[in-house]
Design a protein around this motif. Structure first.
Motif, PDB file in Angstrom:
ATOM      1  N   VAL A 185       0.768  -1.238   0.036  1.00 41.43           N
ATOM      2  CA  VAL A 185       0.033  -0.059  -0.055  1.00 41.43           C
ATOM      3  C   VAL A 185       0.856   1.330   0.113  1.00 41.43           C
ATOM      4  O   VAL A 185       0.541   2.286  -0.788  1.00 41.43           O
ATOM      5  CB  VAL A 185      -1.038   0.123   1.289  1.00 41.43           C
ATOM      6  CG1 VAL A 185      -1.683   1.370   1.612  1.00 41.43           C
ATOM      7  CG2 VAL A 185      -1.926  -1.061   1.040  1.00 41.43           C
ATOM      8  N   ILE A 186       1.907   1.325   0.714  1.00 39.44           N
ATOM      9  CA  ILE A 186       2.820   2.476   0.869  1.00 39.44           C
ATOM     10  C   ILE A 186       3.442   2.677  -0.412  1.00 39.44           C
ATOM     11  O   ILE A 186       3.456   3.813  -1.002  1.00 39.44           O
ATOM     12  CB  ILE A 186       3.949   2.267   1.972  1.00 39.44           C
ATOM     13  CG1 ILE A 186       3.030   2.180   3.361  1.00 39.44           C
ATOM     14  CG2 ILE A 186       5.125   3.550   1.890  1.00 39.44           C
ATOM     15  CD1 ILE A 186       4.298   1.946   4.407  1.00 39.44           C
ATOM     16  N   VAL A 187       4.009   1.613  -1.096  1.00 44.13           N
ATOM     17  CA  VAL A 187       4.609   1.806  -2.510  1.00 44.13           C
ATOM     18  C   VAL A 187       3.525   2.340  -3.566  1.00 44.13           C
ATOM     19  O   VAL A 187       4.068   3.024  -4.315  1.00 44.13           O
ATOM     20  CB  VAL A 187       5.438   0.310  -2.617  1.00 44.13           C
ATOM     21  CG1 VAL A 187       5.905   0.767  -4.247  1.00 44.13           C
ATOM     22  CG2 VAL A 187       6.433   0.019  -1.696  1.00 44.13           C
ATOM     23  N   TRP A 188       2.420   1.701  -3.290  1.00 47.10           N
ATOM     24  CA  TRP A 188       1.495   2.121  -4.422  1.00 47.10           C
ATOM     25  C   TRP A 188       1.054   3.588  -4.340  1.00 47.10           C
ATOM     26  O   TRP A 188       1.206   4.353  -5.479  1.00 47.10           O
ATOM     27  CB  TRP A 188       0.173   1.183  -4.104  1.00 47.10           C
ATOM     28  CG  TRP A 188      -0.844   1.681  -5.108  1.00 47.10           C
ATOM     29  CD1 TRP A 188      -2.126   2.549  -4.730  1.00 47.10           C
ATOM     30  CD2 TRP A 188      -1.188   1.247  -6.388  1.00 47.10           C
ATOM     31  NE1 TRP A 188      -2.957   2.774  -5.661  1.00 47.10           N
ATOM     32  CE2 TRP A 188      -2.447   1.884  -6.807  1.00 47.10           C
ATOM     33  CE3 TRP A 188      -0.602   0.409  -7.248  1.00 47.10           C
ATOM     34  CZ2 TRP A 188      -3.010   2.054  -8.002  1.00 47.10           C
ATOM     35  CZ3 TRP A 188      -1.097   0.444  -8.690  1.00 47.10           C
ATOM     36  CH2 TRP A 188      -2.258   1.123  -8.904  1.00 47.10           C
ATOM     37  N   TYR A 189       0.835   4.105  -3.019  1.00 44.46           N
ATOM     38  CA  TYR A 189       0.747   5.505  -3.006  1.00 44.46           C
ATOM     39  C   TYR A 189       1.724   6.323  -3.316  1.00 44.46           C
ATOM     40  O   TYR A 189       1.679   7.461  -3.682  1.00 44.46           O
ATOM     41  CB  TYR A 189       0.083   6.000  -1.838  1.00 44.46           C
ATOM     42  CG  TYR A 189      -1.448   5.241  -1.639  1.00 44.46           C
ATOM     43  CD1 TYR A 189      -2.570   6.323  -2.151  1.00 44.46           C
ATOM     44  CD2 TYR A 189      -1.904   4.283  -1.050  1.00 44.46           C
ATOM     45  CE1 TYR A 189      -3.749   5.963  -2.279  1.00 44.46           C
ATOM     46  CE2 TYR A 189      -3.245   3.802  -1.068  1.00 44.46           C
ATOM     47  CZ  TYR A 189      -4.199   4.629  -1.421  1.00 44.46           C
ATOM     48  OH  TYR A 189      -5.318   4.383  -1.790  1.00 44.46           O
ATOM     49  N   ALA A 190       3.019   5.945  -2.828  1.00 37.15           N
ATOM     50  CA  ALA A 190       4.291   6.494  -2.957  1.00 37.15           C
ATOM     51  C   ALA A 190       4.705   6.601  -4.410  1.00 37.15           C
ATOM     52  O   ALA A 190       5.229   7.830  -5.031  1.00 37.15           O
ATOM     53  CB  ALA A 190       5.341   5.930  -2.204  1.00 37.15           C
ATOM     54  N   LEU A 191       4.268   5.808  -5.210  1.00 34.75           N
ATOM     55  CA  LEU A 191       4.686   5.550  -6.689  1.00 34.75           C
ATOM     56  C   LEU A 191       4.017   6.733  -7.435  1.00 34.75           C
ATOM     57  O   LEU A 191       4.523   7.489  -8.429  1.00 34.75           O
ATOM     58  CB  LEU A 191       4.204   4.402  -7.361  1.00 34.75           C
ATOM     59  CG  LEU A 191       5.405   3.402  -7.107  1.00 34.75           C
ATOM     60  CD1 LEU A 191       4.928   2.078  -7.646  1.00 34.75           C
ATOM     61  CD2 LEU A 191       6.650   3.361  -7.727  1.00 34.75           C
ATOM     62  N   LYS A 192       2.796   7.092  -6.952  1.00 35.09           N
ATOM     63  CA  LYS A 192       1.911   8.321  -7.570  1.00 35.09           C
ATOM     64  C   LYS A 192       2.504   9.548  -7.348  1.00 35.09           C
ATOM     65  O   LYS A 192       2.402  10.470  -7.938  1.00 35.09           O
ATOM     66  CB  LYS A 192       0.657   8.369  -6.869  1.00 35.09           C
ATOM     67  CG  LYS A 192      -0.456   6.942  -7.300  1.00 35.09           C
ATOM     68  CD  LYS A 192      -1.605   7.156  -6.687  1.00 35.09           C
ATOM     69  CE  LYS A 192      -2.613   5.659  -7.026  1.00 35.09           C
ATOM     70  NZ  LYS A 192      -4.027   5.997  -6.589  1.00 35.09           N
ATOM     71  N   SER A 193       3.342   9.660  -6.053  1.00 28.95           N
ATOM     72  CA  SER A 193       3.948  10.963  -5.919  1.00 28.95           C
ATOM     73  C   SER A 193       5.530  11.051  -6.449  1.00 28.95           C
ATOM     74  O   SER A 193       5.657  11.844  -7.338  1.00 28.95           O
ATOM     75  CB  SER A 193       4.121  11.067  -4.421  1.00 28.95           C
ATOM     76  OG  SER A 193       4.674  12.233  -3.969  1.00 28.95           O
ATOM     77  N   HIS A 194       6.232  10.156  -6.178  1.00 33.72           N
ATOM     78  CA  HIS A 194       7.578  10.053  -6.870  1.00 33.72           C
ATOM     79  C   HIS A 194       8.287   8.559  -6.613  1.00 33.72           C
ATOM     80  O   HIS A 194       7.886   8.154  -5.536  1.00 33.72           O
ATOM     81  CB  HIS A 194       8.742  11.021  -6.247  1.00 33.72           C
ATOM     82  CG  HIS A 194       9.729  11.264  -7.082  1.00 33.72           C
ATOM     83  ND1 HIS A 194      10.719  10.636  -7.155  1.00 33.72           N
ATOM     84  CD2 HIS A 194       9.974  12.374  -7.798  1.00 33.72           C
ATOM     85  CE1 HIS A 194      11.588  10.958  -8.097  1.00 33.72           C
ATOM     86  NE2 HIS A 194      11.253  12.380  -8.413  1.00 33.72           N
ATOM     87  N   PRO A 195       8.954   7.884  -7.536  1.00 29.62           N
ATOM     88  CA  PRO A 195       9.319   6.637  -7.648  1.00 29.62           C
ATOM     89  C   PRO A 195      10.496   6.601  -6.373  1.00 29.62           C
ATOM     90  O   PRO A 195      10.695   5.566  -5.788  1.00 29.62           O
ATOM     91  CB  PRO A 195      10.018   6.594  -8.787  1.00 29.62           C
ATOM     92  CG  PRO A 195       9.304   7.207  -9.632  1.00 29.62           C
ATOM     93  CD  PRO A 195       8.748   8.413  -9.093  1.00 29.62           C
ATOM     94  N   VAL A 196      11.174   7.602  -6.193  1.00 31.30           N
ATOM     95  CA  VAL A 196      12.400   7.702  -5.187  1.00 31.30           C
ATOM     96  C   VAL A 196      11.541   7.512  -3.865  1.00 31.30           C
ATOM     97  O   VAL A 196      12.194   6.776  -2.889  1.00 31.30           O
ATOM     98  CB  VAL A 196      13.213   9.045  -5.240  1.00 31.30           C
ATOM     99  CG1 VAL A 196      13.923   8.950  -3.978  1.00 31.30           C
ATOM    100  CG2 VAL A 196      13.866   9.189  -6.456  1.00 31.30           C
ATOM    101  N   ILE A 197      10.528   7.869  -3.715  1.00 31.23           N
ATOM    102  CA  ILE A 197       9.687   7.879  -2.227  1.00 31.23           C
ATOM    103  C   ILE A 197       9.457   6.533  -2.054  1.00 31.23           C
ATOM    104  O   ILE A 197       9.521   5.822  -0.977  1.00 31.23           O
ATOM    105  CB  ILE A 197       8.672   8.828  -1.951  1.00 31.23           C
ATOM    106  CG1 ILE A 197       8.966  10.137  -2.330  1.00 31.23           C
ATOM    107  CG2 ILE A 197       7.933   8.510  -0.852  1.00 31.23           C
ATOM    108  CD1 ILE A 197       7.774  11.281  -2.208  1.00 31.23           C
ATOM    109  N   ALA A 198       9.056   5.671  -3.060  1.00 32.45           N
ATOM    110  CA  ALA A 198       8.677   4.376  -3.111  1.00 32.45           C
ATOM    111  C   ALA A 198       9.962   3.462  -2.544  1.00 32.45           C
ATOM    112  O   ALA A 198       9.811   2.524  -1.857  1.00 32.45           O
ATOM    113  CB  ALA A 198       8.086   3.885  -4.245  1.00 32.45           C
TER     114      ALA A 198
END
Length: 232
Positions: A146-159
């Motif tokens: 879930v964290i990676v899914w939503y982080a990818l929408k913001s920026h791949p580096v955050i994921a």
């Protein structure tokens, strides 16, 4: 940072460090009680210096420097207190990955404590949750997804920061789990293990606890001096 933020950050880090260090202190005491006086004294002086103070002193600085190499070694140490706009821009750029890194690690640490750690039950439902330990890996895997899914929408580096946090957790706790299995051999009075073996064991276990504290600290702040104060 204003003075109130600094105080609250240091208090939060100190509380986190105290809680996470209790198990470490118990393990150290148990193993040290089986060692000779000379080996015990050596570990209490040099062993703790290497595994605890050097680890907690150098690792946060190294992590900040690694994600913001343009700051340099001195800039990484003092970045949080710099008024240079370029330094602030560099920290702002690297902060998402560090905060996600530390935050994910801290979430995994909490659920591991909730489901997997042996504890004295005091609150309603604790015993029931402990019996569901088999679900720990499923739950944290879903949380990571879930964290990676939503982080990818913001920026791949955050994921990527979230993935790094989970990876660090499982590597560190894999080493710790293996070390805890070896602890029974160390505490066996009939064991032929040397004091050197016991010192090496304590070095590993103390280092893993120190890394826990350092990585978790990045969920509180990116300031290396504050991490050093809080973890110290």
């Amino acid at each position: 940072m204003n003075i109130l933020s600094i105080i609250l950050t240091i208090l939060g880090l100190s509380l986190f460090e105290i809680i996470s260090s209790i198990d470490n202190a118990i393990i150290n005491a148990e193993v040290l009680s089986t060692m000779k006086q000379k080996a015990r004294r050596w570990f209490l002086v040099w062993g703790l210096l290497i595994a605890v103070f050097l680890m907690r002193g150098l690792l946060p600085w190294a992590i900040v420097w690694a994600v913001s190499p343009q700051l340099g070694p001195v800039g990484s140490l003092l970045a949080a207190f710099s008024s240079d706009p370029k330094v602030h821009a560099a920290i702002e750029q690297s902060s998402p990955i560090l905060l996600m890194f530390g935050g994910t690690f801290l979430i995994f640490l909490f659920f591991h404590w909730l489901f997997m750690e042996d504890k004295n039950f005091g609150l309603p439902g604790e015993r029931f949750v402990r019996r569901q330990a088999v679900w720990f890996y499923a739950i944290v895997s879903v949380i990571l997804a879930v964290i990676v899914w939503y982080a990818l929408k913001s920026h791949p580096v955050i994921a990527f920061g979230a993935v790094l946090g989970s990876t660090a957790f499982f590597i560190i706790h894999g080493f710790r789990q293996n070390a805890e299995l070896e602890e029974k051999k160390l505490l066996d009075k009939k064991s032929n293990l040397s004091d050197l073996s016991k010192i090496l064991y304590l070095e590993v276990i103390d280092a893993t606890f120190s890394i826990d504290g350092v990585i978790g600290a990045f969920a509180f702040t990116l300031s290396v001096p504050l991490i050093l104060l809080g973890n110290g």
